[in-house]
Design a protein around this motif. Sequence first.
Motif, short mmCIF file in Angstrom:
data_model
loop_
_atom_site.label_atom_id
_atom_site.label_comp_id
_atom_site.label_asym_id
_atom_site.label_seq_id
_atom_site.Cartn_x
_atom_site.Cartn_y
_atom_site.Cartn_z
N ILE A 16 0.84 -1.21 0.00
CA ILE A 16 0.00 0.00 0.00
C ILE A 16 0.87 1.25 0.00
N ALA A 17 1.88 1.28 0.87
CA ALA A 17 2.75 2.45 0.96
C ALA A 17 3.54 2.65 -0.33
N TRP A 19 2.66 1.67 -3.35
CA TRP A 19 1.72 2.11 -4.39
C TRP A 19 1.38 3.60 -4.21
N LEU A 20 1.11 4.01 -2.97
CA LEU A 20 0.81 5.42 -2.72
C LEU A 20 2.00 6.31 -3.07
N LYS A 23 2.28 6.78 -6.79
CA LYS A 23 1.32 7.76 -7.32
C LYS A 23 1.71 9.19 -6.94
N ILE A 24 2.13 9.39 -5.70
CA ILE A 24 2.52 10.73 -5.23
C ILE A 24 3.73 11.23 -6.01
N ASN A 34 6.98 -1.87 -5.84
CA ASN A 34 6.17 -1.16 -4.84
C ASN A 34 6.35 -1.78 -3.47
N THR A 68 4.62 5.43 3.74
CA THR A 68 4.45 6.17 2.49
C THR A 68 5.39 7.37 2.44
N CYS A 72 8.34 7.82 -0.25
CA CYS A 72 8.47 9.02 -1.10
C CYS A 72 9.89 9.58 -0.98
#
Length: 87
Positions: A16-17, A19-20, A23-24, A34, A68, A72
Motif C-alpha cells: 500500500i505504501a 503504491w501510494l 502515485k505521489i 512497490n 508512504t 516518497c
Amino acid sequence: MGMGLGFFGSIIVGIIAGWLAEKIMKRDHGLLTNLIVGVLGGLLGAGIMSFFGSSSPNGWIMMIVVATLGACLLLWIVGLVTKKSAK
C-alpha cells in the motif's frame, strides 16, 4: 516496520505504501518494486521517527502514512542519484 503486524501485515502495508508513493511521486513501477520501496520506506520512516525521539507508529493508518512518507523520500533520493549518474 510494525513489530505487531507480522510478516504478512508488513507486506500489505509495504504494498500500500509503495503504491501510494508511486502515485505521489508520479512513477510507474510494478507490484514487486512497490513492495520493496514500501517496506524500505517503512523502515526509513520508522528510523527517522525514532531519531527524533518518537516511538514506532501505532495502528495501520499511521504505519501506512509513515511508510508512504519514507517511500516518497526513498524514491526522491533514488531519483537524485539516477539523474546524477545519467549525466
